[in-house]
Design a protein around this motif. Structure first.
Motif, PDB file in Angstrom:
ATOM      1  N   LEU A 294       0.744  -0.691  -0.190  1.00 35.33           N
ATOM      2  CA  LEU A 294      -0.429  -0.114  -0.051  1.00 35.33           C
ATOM      3  C   LEU A 294       0.987   1.860   0.084  1.00 35.33           C
ATOM      4  N   GLU A 295       2.055   0.637   0.257  1.00 40.35           N
ATOM      5  CA  GLU A 295       3.029   2.369   0.665  1.00 40.35           C
ATOM      6  C   GLU A 295       3.393   3.102  -0.886  1.00 40.35           C
ATOM      7  N   GLU A 296       2.659   2.241  -2.496  1.00 40.59           N
ATOM      8  CA  GLU A 296       2.960   2.761  -3.566  1.00 40.59           C
ATOM      9  C   GLU A 296       1.944   3.734  -3.804  1.00 40.59           C
ATOM     10  N   LEU A 297       1.247   3.897  -2.856  1.00 41.25           N
ATOM     11  CA  LEU A 297       0.209   5.293  -2.711  1.00 41.25           C
ATOM     12  C   LEU A 297       1.383   6.948  -2.584  1.00 41.25           C
ATOM     13  N   ARG A 298       1.952   6.532  -2.030  1.00 38.21           N
ATOM     14  CA  ARG A 298       2.749   7.387  -1.602  1.00 38.21           C
ATOM     15  C   ARG A 298       3.613   8.443  -2.621  1.00 38.21           C
ATOM     16  N   LYS A 299       3.621   7.239  -4.139  1.00 37.38           N
ATOM     17  CA  LYS A 299       4.353   8.037  -4.685  1.00 37.38           C
ATOM     18  C   LYS A 299       3.102   8.319  -6.173  1.00 37.38           C
ATOM     19  N   LEU A 300       2.492   8.673  -5.585  1.00 30.43           N
ATOM     20  CA  LEU A 300       1.077   9.124  -6.828  1.00 30.43           C
ATOM     21  C   LEU A 300       1.386  10.749  -7.379  1.00 30.43           C
ATOM     22  N   ASP A 301       1.567  10.555  -8.524  1.00 32.16           N
ATOM     23  CA  ASP A 301       1.210  12.343  -8.869  1.00 32.16           C
ATOM     24  C   ASP A 301       0.824  13.102  -8.484  1.00 32.16           C
ATOM     25  N   CYS A 302      -0.498  13.118  -8.180  1.00 31.96           N
ATOM     26  CA  CYS A 302      -1.511  14.096  -7.869  1.00 31.96           C
ATOM     27  C   CYS A 302      -1.996  14.650  -6.111  1.00 31.96           C
ATOM     28  N   LYS A 303      -2.985  15.475  -6.371  1.00 33.80           N
ATOM     29  CA  LYS A 303      -2.828  16.186  -5.515  1.00 33.80           C
ATOM     30  C   LYS A 303      -4.260  16.041  -5.350  1.00 33.80           C
ATOM     31  N   ARG A 304      -5.254  15.381  -5.484  1.00 29.13           N
ATOM     32  CA  ARG A 304      -7.120  14.820  -5.271  1.00 29.13           C
ATOM     33  C   ARG A 304      -7.630  13.775  -5.443  1.00 29.13           C
ATOM     34  N   VAL A 305      -8.008  12.426  -4.723  1.00 34.23           N
ATOM     35  CA  VAL A 305      -8.219  11.224  -4.421  1.00 34.23           C
ATOM     36  C   VAL A 305      -9.884  10.898  -4.703  1.00 34.23           C
TER      37      VAL A 305
ATOM     38  N   VAL B  83      -9.159  10.201 -15.267  1.00 36.82           N
ATOM     39  CA  VAL B  83      -8.619   9.969 -14.097  1.00 36.82           C
ATOM     40  C   VAL B  83      -8.320   8.842 -13.870  1.00 36.82           C
ATOM     41  N   VAL B  84      -6.796   8.744 -13.105  1.00 34.33           N
ATOM     42  CA  VAL B  84      -6.266   7.578 -12.612  1.00 34.33           C
ATOM     43  C   VAL B  84      -6.424   6.686 -11.775  1.00 34.33           C
ATOM     44  N   PHE B  85      -6.628   5.715 -13.074  1.00 31.56           N
ATOM     45  CA  PHE B  85      -7.884   4.411 -11.260  1.00 31.56           C
ATOM     46  C   PHE B  85      -7.002   3.303 -10.651  1.00 31.56           C
TER      47      PHE B  85
END
Length: 389
Positions: free
Chosen positions: A17-28, A121-123
């Motif tokens: 789940l730590e992969e989520l920290r690498k997301l290149d976005c501001k709003r999810v 959107v990135v899904f």
């Protein structure tokens, strides 16, 4: 079949789940169900988003067999927040609902804005059960509650961009759900293996998924804390998803869709009840003429051989061995062997039988069934599954 699509980036293993920290976005925008919130499971996702300073909104109204009304509500909530990414957290219902929300929102925006649509959107799909494989497929199943019908949608744009398979998320899944979802995996893999659209690529994935289920499902069912068994079943679900999103499925799923929609039998349980009967029907051993068997029967026999259920090259024995093994596995998981055993009255069933068969015949999964049924044949098959004979 002459093409094979490789799906999203798949991150697998405990702690991924730590992969989520690498997301290149501001709003999810997070699509999930109420239990993920009350159980605190969602915190495992939001903590990683907070660590990356990502703002998020949670839509947690998802229910089993998500209806069109929930999809509509989700579209409205997503519009209000206008995210750059969507995370689906949960079982197949949450992921399927998120797919439909994203897909229909895109269609609506095209219609309202004269061809100008929202930026894609990135899904990201994060399954919390090991069953549907929805995190890597183009399939979504949405329910029309007014007519008690499940509609399987198939659209390439619904395939997630990223899937995270973290076995820590499935350790607390109750054993009866582990059983149902695990048998769903097996059904996906076996149907993909005999589908008219199967290929060398889908065969390889289906074979691996089948082996993993037979090796690890009972272990995961008996001991949810067995992290190896949980991880292997989580992987098997995803692998089977890759197989059937390319090869598609068959009448096992067509029949399960309407059984679930009409009688509210959990999808994996419906598939598990049907599977031995559908194999027997598809193999059509009565077809034997001077020791000739259908290609489908031969493929079922291949499954029996690679599972070491038989050392014989006899097709009939192979098919029978596979059916026996599935019946044995089903029994060890506490799953009924007939529709009657899930408390559906004979009158209720018989009142619906014609409708069940017509809707199953027209289900999208029937198109790739290796044996093409008639309404009358489906009537007979449904009745057989009801009685358990």
């Amino acid at each position: 079949m002459s093409n094979f699509k490789v799906g999203p980036n798949v991150y697998f293993g405990a702690g991924k789940l730590e992969e989520l920290r690498k997301l290149d976005c501001k709003r999810v925008f997070i699509v999930t169900d109420p239990f993920m919130v009350t159980s605190g499971t969602i915190n495992k996702v939001t903590e990683n988003l907070e660590a990356a300073n990502i703002e998020f909104a949670i839509f947690s109204d998802i229910v089993p067999d998500p209806p069109l009304e929930i999809v509509s509500k989700g579209i409205k909530k997503m519009d209000e927040f206008n995210p750059e990414a969507v995370i689906a957290l949960g079982g197949g219902s949450a992921i399927d609902a998120a797919k439909a929300i994203i897909y229909f929102r895109s269609l609506i925006s095209k219609g309202l804005n004269q061809g100008v649509e929202h930026k894609k959107v990135v899904f990201i799909a994060i399954p919390t059960t090991s069953g549907t494989g929805s995190e890597v497929t183009a399939f979504s199943v949405i329910t029309d509650k007014k007519h008690n019908v499940k509609y399987p949608l198939v659209e390439e744009s619904m395939v997630p961009d990223m899937a995270i398979l973290d076995a820590n998320l499935v350790k607390t899944v109750p054993n009866f759900i582990t059983a149902d979802t695990g048998m769903d995996v097996l059904t996906h893999a076996i149907e993909a293996y005999v589908s008219t659209e199967h290929s060398d690529f889908s065969d390889a994935l289906a074979e691996k998924a089948i082996k993993l289920v037979f090796n690890y499902l009972e272990k995961a069912y008996k001991n949810g804390e067995d992290l190896e068994a949980r991880e292997k079943m989580h992987n098997a679900s995803c692998i089977a998803g890759m197989a059937f999103t390319n090869a598609s499925l068959g009448i096992n799923h067509s029949m399960a869709h309407i059984l679930g929609g009409r009688f509210h039998i959990p999808h994996g349980k419906a598939n598990a009840i049907l599977l031995p009967y559908v194999i027997e029907y598809n193999a059509d051993l009565s077809f034997n003429n001077r020791n000739e068997y259908s290609d489908t029967a031969k493929r079922y026999a291949e499954i029996a051989r690679f599972l070491n259920l038989t050392s014989s090259n006899n097709v009939r024995e192979g098919v029978k061995a596979l059916i026996r093994a599935i019946n044995s596995l089903r029994k060890s998981l506490g799953i009924p062997s007939s529709i009657k055993e899930v408390n559906i009255s004979k009158k209720d069933f018989e009142d619906n039988i014609e409708d069940l068969s017509k809707i199953a015949l027209n289900d999208g999964c029937t198109a790739t069934s290796p044996r093409k049924p008639t309404v009358e044949e489906l009537n007979i098959l449904f009745k057989k599954v009801y009685e358990g004979k």
